[in-house]
Design a protein around this motif. Structure first.
Motif, PDB file in Angstrom:
ATOM      1  N   TYR A  97       2.705   1.756  -3.337  1.00 55.39           N
ATOM      2  CA  TYR A  97       1.854   2.422  -4.336  1.00 55.39           C
ATOM      3  C   TYR A  97       1.856   3.938  -4.121  1.00 55.39           C
ATOM      4  O   TYR A  97       2.021   4.722  -5.072  1.00 55.39           O
ATOM      5  CB  TYR A  97       0.426   1.888  -4.239  1.00 55.39           C
ATOM      6  N   SER A  98       1.629   4.354  -2.882  1.00 55.54           N
ATOM      7  CA  SER A  98       1.538   5.801  -2.624  1.00 55.54           C
ATOM      8  C   SER A  98       2.886   6.487  -2.817  1.00 55.54           C
ATOM      9  O   SER A  98       2.941   7.623  -3.294  1.00 55.54           O
ATOM     10  CB  SER A  98       1.022   6.037  -1.204  1.00 55.54           C
ATOM     11  N   ARG A  99       3.991   5.785  -2.469  1.00 61.44           N
ATOM     12  CA  ARG A  99       5.307   6.404  -2.675  1.00 61.44           C
ATOM     13  C   ARG A  99       5.624   6.532  -4.155  1.00 61.44           C
ATOM     14  O   ARG A  99       6.242   7.513  -4.589  1.00 61.44           O
ATOM     15  CB  ARG A  99       6.374   5.557  -1.976  1.00 61.44           C
ATOM     16  N   ILE A 126      -4.243   0.187  -3.662  1.00 63.34           N
ATOM     17  CA  ILE A 126      -4.240   0.457  -2.219  1.00 63.34           C
ATOM     18  C   ILE A 126      -5.486  -0.124  -1.572  1.00 63.34           C
ATOM     19  O   ILE A 126      -5.419  -0.795  -0.525  1.00 63.34           O
ATOM     20  CB  ILE A 126      -4.139   1.981  -1.983  1.00 63.34           C
ATOM     21  N   GLU A 138      -0.633  10.493   0.856  1.00 64.65           N
ATOM     22  CA  GLU A 138       0.442  10.636  -0.122  1.00 64.65           C
ATOM     23  C   GLU A 138      -0.104  10.690  -1.546  1.00 64.65           C
ATOM     24  O   GLU A 138       0.378  11.474  -2.367  1.00 64.65           O
ATOM     25  CB  GLU A 138       1.434   9.481   0.039  1.00 64.65           C
ATOM     26  N   THR A 186      -1.492   2.847   7.892  1.00 61.30           N
ATOM     27  CA  THR A 186      -0.956   2.663   6.544  1.00 61.30           C
ATOM     28  C   THR A 186      -1.936   3.167   5.497  1.00 61.30           C
ATOM     29  O   THR A 186      -1.555   3.855   4.534  1.00 61.30           O
ATOM     30  CB  THR A 186      -0.632   1.185   6.317  1.00 61.30           C
ATOM     31  N   SER A 240      -1.269   6.291   3.057  1.00 64.21           N
ATOM     32  CA  SER A 240      -1.307   6.057   1.612  1.00 64.21           C
ATOM     33  C   SER A 240      -2.246   7.035   0.924  1.00 64.21           C
ATOM     34  O   SER A 240      -1.913   7.621  -0.122  1.00 64.21           O
ATOM     35  CB  SER A 240      -1.740   4.615   1.327  1.00 64.21           C
ATOM     36  N   MET A 295       0.832  -1.206   0.000  1.00 67.01           N
ATOM     37  CA  MET A 295       0.000   0.000   0.000  1.00 67.01           C
ATOM     38  C   MET A 295       0.865   1.255   0.000  1.00 67.01           C
ATOM     39  O   MET A 295       0.631   2.201  -0.775  1.00 67.01           O
ATOM     40  CB  MET A 295      -0.931  -0.018   1.222  1.00 67.01           C
ATOM     41  N   LEU A 296       1.873   1.264   0.871  1.00 69.62           N
ATOM     42  CA  LEU A 296       2.754   2.431   0.929  1.00 69.62           C
ATOM     43  C   LEU A 296       3.643   2.513  -0.301  1.00 69.62           C
ATOM     44  O   LEU A 296       4.036   3.611  -0.714  1.00 69.62           O
ATOM     45  CB  LEU A 296       3.606   2.364   2.198  1.00 69.62           C
TER      46      LEU A 296
END
Length: 1235
Positions: A798-800, A822, A854, A847, A851, A795-796
């Motif tokens: 993807y957001s990063r 996510i 971000e 998380t 996410s 999940m993180l």
């Protein structure tokens, strides 16, 4: 006084006596007796005794030979003691006057004689001038008499008199020597002890001036040896033998300084040898301690002198065992060491080799004294023992080092330590002599580098420090340098284990400190040091176990690099051993150096400043990294160092610092423009992951650096392989590894967005498709958190990726791939065996929140000035609000609430926009979650209270950002008023902390509104009156924080109002008044409130008078007494200041409004407003004297009607007595008086 002639030859009598055959000894004595009786010792100096041995003693005594004019004469003393010869004293006493006065005192026996002599000694030592003959004669006579007195004179007086004679010899040496020689009697009674003592002192103080008198003095002593009976006399005679032998040695060494011709050493040895033989034969067996000490000193001095003649050396070496054996015989062994060192000094001057057995004996004796821990030698004694070994090494260097090396193999730890200390002492002397023996010393020490003893290791380190401070001509010393690092690493490892006792831990710490001291004291300017250390020191930069040495290591390497840069090609061709040693060194690659130093720089203040040292070392090594970065680093690194100046670890913005370093890394790689070099750096960064502790700042930065290197790398297959490797090999149960994988994937997405996103999707799909055999294994994985950890990491990730992705590529896939991915992983983590469960995993919730935040930030950045649409916005809002509602309102166990507020703020900025009703509901739900949180002081545990206070502060800051974001949704005064209306509920709370938080939110909202007011394009501020009436009463609230918040709100309101006026508002006067609101004194608070009311009320427009009065009356009826009183204060102030501008009658009203009396019931008759009524309220009294403006009634229905409707509290609201607006006449007068 007649001075003796210059002496060309001397010692004739002694030489003649030494040449006589056996049996003539008695005749020599008779000659000396005759000479002594004639008092004509000058003949001895000119050698006029030749032939005297053929004459009878009586003939010698009457011979005219001893009446020559060249003989000395004693200074004559007048019959009156010399007083008649005294001159008239001058106005300023001279040294002669002082000496005369002191002599008179001695003659008259006035005062303490010892003190008089000491004063006379000080006078003589202070002046270099010569005394008159009469004065000199008196002084010598008095001192000589007291020195030789057998009775009636104390030991102290005799000693002081002896010292005066020595002081007189400074300027009148011949006269004093004449006096002493007169008292040396050859036969009869032996001379007084102090005559010998004084002769010893003269030889010690004036060695070279005593040389002409050596023969006669030693011959006279020889004639008296058989008469020495008392130990006192024996000690005095030994003193003469010791000091006069040393005087001769001094002459033989410095004969050029003497005015008379050089005399042969054979003459001196022939005079000393009979005395030496007598001492050896008669006195070596003495038992008294003081006698042993005296004999020891005399023997050492005579042994040293006799070494000058080869014929006597065998006898000298024969007595060496006796000298060394005195270590077991005497109590004060320091005297033995002093005698041995003197003997060895003379041995070095004579420059003869020591027999190996004798060297072994001397070395063993000295070494045993140093290594015997039972002997508590003083520091001076140990230094003297060490000096003996240095003297040995000067004569026989190879044999001395070989002896010490043999001692290094001893089983005694103390012996090994002593040998190393002695070798360390030899380093300095060897360097001073050219350094040819240094390799020999290093070779000896290398034999104990692996010794397990800590004391031996410390001794090796001290030797290394001494060695590195001297000239180093060979690479043989490199092993010792490497040993410094090895010792530091071993000590660090022992400390890291944590199972040491306090003493062991202190020992390891001391070893570390010594290693750092050695590295810090290296002087690269020492000859040969550059060739020795460069570039081999670089191999200790990269390994993690040497991190603690980086500060001194960096300093040394920088100096070496600068020195090499200055020298250029001037150093010439390197030696073969230097080249070979460098080839054997395990030097790091340029990529490894850059990776190590850059990662260490991420924590610039850690480890005593290792990060700063690493950055400075990078600045000095551009050529060792890559030739292309020199010019770039010359600009970038000074900028980074300047950024760190003045910033301590606590005030450094870590995120900004990491951003600057990563930018520096990317710029460097883009400058190098080498695919292979960049791939090598990525490889080295991956290799160094295990060098740093988990969860450390360095490790976190390393992962980010890997991401940057992959982003710059143009080789797509390599990037794909590396990203995939991190996805597959990450331990998802470890938070640090999960975060590292996210940084790598996100960093690579900067240049390889689609590749990184596809790999994450591929890995997520394979995770779901991977077969897991058995229900229990699935349950086990669930409970262990492995699946949840993987889902959270993805999940993180993807957001990063969304944050790092290029703008033009992000929007095409953010909705379909990133947000969808996510949500899929979030939902999958809430399922077990296909069933959805309600998760209580706070980390999973966090998380998701992070996410969403971000992704929202990434979409805002991608859209630029245009708002980007997110079709799943309402779905995400619903999930986030659901998480907020689930948070407990009685505690702050996690940062979920504040993170959710931030995410809601970012999400609200995306399209589609919410309606005003939806936004009001969102704000209301967030307020209901944050406001009821307990006050930190209600927490029992002190630490927990501090943590809760911090979390509350962070939560309120996040709430402020949400309020600002919601205000941006509809930037109008109407929407701002609605948001304040939502907050108004919490302003009337009975809990102080809830009111304080509500006021903080109001201040945040008004601050944001103030910043954006000019963008709104509004010409007026219609909320000013109502907002002042709403917030002003809280300037007298109980909590100081609430008063401060209320003051801040009023400041924002006044500044907004000032923007609508051409002349502005009195904003500068409000700030100090708001600061005074925090005063604990209630009266001071009221005064500040009153002053604020006078400033702010005059800016309330007439059109907003009703709004202000309505809001103020509401506060009077709905808040605590202090705030109600403040509301009344502000209302009265407003009516006083602005009431004259209001009309007394409202258009359309035929009669003045009526109000109900405070003492009447609800059904009582209303009476007409009249200032003279007995029970009228204060405000209505003032209002009755004013005229209400026509516009007021037109807009609000009339102030009078408003006052009448608010005169009594509402039936459904319970208000205390202090909250009523209607007052009795007494209370009203008191209220006005208080103002």
């Amino acid at each position: 006084m007649l001075q003796p002639p210059k002496r060309r030859r001397w010692g004739g009598l002694a030489r003649q006596a030494s040449l006589e055959p056996e049996g003539s000894h008695e005749k020599v004595k008779n000659v000396v007796v005759a000479l002594s009786a004639s008092c004509c010792l000058g003949c001895l100096c000119r050698g006029r005794v030749k032939g005297l041995l053929q004459r009878p003693p009586e003939a010698i005594a009457s011979s005219s030979l001893f009446t020559c004019g060249g003989c000395w004469s004693r200074p004559r003393v007048a019959e009156d003691g010399g007083r008649a010869a005294e001159s008239v004293p001058a106005a300023v006493p001279t040294s002669a006057d002082l000496v005369t006065s002191l002599c008179n005192r001695l003659q008259d026996e006035e005062g303490d004689r010892a003190e008089t002599y000491r004063e006379l000694e000080r006078v003589l030592q202070a002046e270099d001038g010569r005394l008159q003959s009469a004065v000199l004669g008196r002084a010598i006579a008095a001192a000589s008499r007291d020195m030789r007195a057998a009775q009636g004179v104390t030991e102290g007086v005799r000693t002081a008199a002896s010292d005066v004679l020595v002081a007189l010899a400074r300027s009148h040496f011949d006269s004093v020597m004449y006096e002493l020689q007169c008292h040396l009697r050859a036969l009869g009674e032996i001379s007084e002890d102090f005559v010998f003592v004084t002769l010893g002192k003269l030889a010690s103080s004036y060695a070279l001036r005593c040389v002409p008198f050596v023969g006669m003095t030693l011959f006279a002593v020889l004639t008296m040896l058989s008469q020495v009976g008392s130990s006192r006399t024996l000690r005095a005679v030994c003193g003469v033998l010791e000091q006069w032998s040393k005087a001769v040695n001094t002459y033989l060494r410095d004969w050029e300084k003497c005015p008379f011709p050089r005399m042969g050493q054979a003459q001196f040895c022939s005079s000393v040898h009979p005395l030496f033989c007598h001492v050896v034969g008669s006195w070596l067996g003495c038992e008294e301690e003081e006698v042993k000490q005296a004999v020891l000193g005399a023997m050492a001095a005579m042994m040293g002198l006799l070494l000058h003649e080869e014929e006597h050396r065998e006898q000298v070496w024969a007595q060496l065992p006796w000298l060394l054996g005195q270590y077991q015989q005497v109590q004060d062994t320091f005297r033995v060491t002093k005698g041995l060192s003197y003997f060895l000094e003379t041995l070095g001057e004579v420059k003869i080799l020591i027999p190996k057995d004798k060297l072994q004996a001397i070395g063993t004796a000295v070494h045993s004294q140093l290594s015997d821990e039972s002997k508590q030698h003083s520091g001076d004694h140990r230094s003297e023992l060490t000096y003996c070994v240095l003297l040995l090494a000067r004569v026989c260097p190879e044999d001395t080092v070989a002896f010490l090396r043999s001692q290094l193999g001893s089983g005694s730890e103390a012996a090994r330590v002593v040998s190393l200390e002695l070798l360390r002492a030899l380093v300095r002397s060897a360097a001073a002599e050219g350094g040819q023996r240094l390799p020999l010393l290093v070779q000896a020490v290398r034999s104990v580098l692996r010794d397990p003893s800590r004391k031996v290791a410390r001794a090796v380190l001290r030797f290394t420090k001494e060695l590195l401070s001297c000239s180093v001509q060979s690479c043989s010393a490199w092993d010792l340098v490497a040993h410094v690092f090895a010792t530091f690493s071993q000590a660090s490892g022992r400390l890291a284990q944590g199972n040491l006792s306090r003493a062991e831990a202190q020992e390891a710490t001391d070893l570390q400190a010594l290693c750092l001291d050695i590295l810090g004291s290296v002087d690269v300017s020492v000859r040969g040091m550059t060739k020795l250390l460069w570039p081999r020191l670089l191999q200790y930069v990269v390994p993690a176990q040497y991190t603690g040495t980086l500060v001194p290591l960096s300093q040394c390497l920088r100096e070496l690099a600068e020195r090499r840069q200055r020298a250029g090609d001037e150093e010439g061709e390197e030696e073969a051993d230097v080249v070979a040693s460098r080839e054997r060194a395990k030097l790091p690659t340029p990529q490894a150096l850059l990776a190590r130093l850059l990662v260490l720089a991420a924590a610039p203040h850690a480890g005593g400043g290792c990060g700063v040292a690493a950055l400075r070392l990078l600045q000095a090594l551009p050529g060792a990294i890559h030739g292309a970065v020199g010019m770039v680093w010359a600009v970038k690194i000074p900028f980074l160092l300047q950024y760190l100046e003045g910033k301590s670890e606590s005030c450094l913005d870590s995120a900004e610092w990491e951003r600057l370093l990563l930018k520096f890394l990317r710029t460097s790689l883009e400058t190098i423009e080498s695919q292979a070099w960049t791939m090598g750096l990525s490889f080295e960064l991956s290799q160094q992951k295990g060098s740093y502790p988990r969860l450390s700042r360095e490790q976190a930065f390393l992962y980010k650096a890997i991401g940057v290197s992959l982003a710059v790398c143009p080789h797509v297959p390599y990037v794909r392989a590396e990203v995939k490797k991190h996805l597959l090999r990450t331990n998802y149960l470890e938070a640090s590894e999960r975060e590292g994988m996210i940084c790598v994937v996100g960093g690579s997405a900067e240049s390889h967005f689609h590749l990184a996103l596809d790999l994450v999707q591929e890995f997520g799909s394979s995770m779901e498709e991977r077969p897991v055999s058995g229900v229990f294994k699935r349950l086990k994985e669930y409970h262990q958190g492995k699946r949840a950890g993987t889902h959270m990491a993805l999940m993180l990730a993807y957001s990063r990726i969304a944050l790092c992705a290029p703008r033009e590529q992000l929007l095409a896939r953010v909705e379909s791939d990133i947000v969808r991915g996510i949500l899929q992983h979030y939902r999958a983590s809430c399922q077990v065996l296909g069933f959805t469960i309600s998760t209580k995993d706070v980390q999973l919730k966090l998380t998701l929140v992070r996410s969403v935040a971000e992704v929202s930030r990434a979409m805002q950045g991608a859209g630029g000035s245009h708002r980007v649409e997110l079709s799943s916005k309402r779905e995400l809002l619903g999930i986030l609000l659901g998480l907020v509602k689930e948070e407990p309102r009685d505690c702050l166990a996690s940062p979920l609430r504040q993170e959710a507020f931030l995410a809601l703020g970012h999400l609200s900025k995306l399209k589609p926009s919410l309606s005003r009703e939806e936004n009001r509901d969102l704000l209301d739900q967030c307020l209901q979650s944050a406001m009821p949180l307990p006050a930190p002081e209600q927490v029992e545990e002190e630490g927990a209270a501090a943590a809760d206070a911090l979390r509350v502060q962070q939560t309120m800051a996040a709430l402020g950002e949400l309020v600002t974001a919601l205000l941006e949704e509809d930037l109008t005064s109407g929407w701002c008023a609605e948001m304040l209306h939502v907050l108004e509920y919490w302003l009337t709370s009975a809990k102080e902390w809830e009111r304080e938080r509500a006021l903080q939110a109001c201040a945040q909202l008004l601050g944001a509104y103030e910043e954006r007011f000019e963008r709104m394009g509004e010409k007026s501020f219609e909320l000013f009156g109502s907002m002042v009436g709403l917030l002003a009463p809280f300037v007298c609230d109980s909590p100081a924080a609430s008063r401060q918040r209320a003051g801040a709100c009023l400041g924002h309101l006044l500044r907004i109002r000032g923007k609508t006026l051409d002349s502005g508002a009195e904003e500068d006067e409000v700030q100090p008044l708001c600061q005074r609101l925090s005063a604990p004194d209630a009266e001071a608070q009221l005064q500040a409130s009153s002053r604020l009311a006078k400033i702010i009320c005059k800016y309330i427009p007439e059109a907003q008078a009703t709004d202000f009065i309505s809001a103020a009356l509401d506060r009077m009826l709905s808040v605590r007494s202090a705030c109600a009183q403040a509301a009344g204060e502000w209302l009265v102030t407003f009516l006083e200041k602005c009431g004259g501008q209001l009309s007394t009658k409202v258009p359309g009203a035929k009669e003045p409004p009526l109000v109900r009396s405070a003492e009447g019931s609800a059904e009582s008759e209303c009476r007409q407003l009249n200032p003279g009524a007995a029970l009228r309220p204060v405000t209505l009294t003032l209002l009755g004297q004013t005229q209400l403006a026509p516009t007021t009634e037109a807009k609000k229905g009339g102030c009078g009607k408003l006052l009448a409707s608010r005169a009594l509290p509402r039936e459904e609201q319970d208000v205390d007595a202090g909250g009523f607006f209607l007052l009795t006449p007494g209370a009203a007068s008191g209220f006005l008086h208080a103002r």
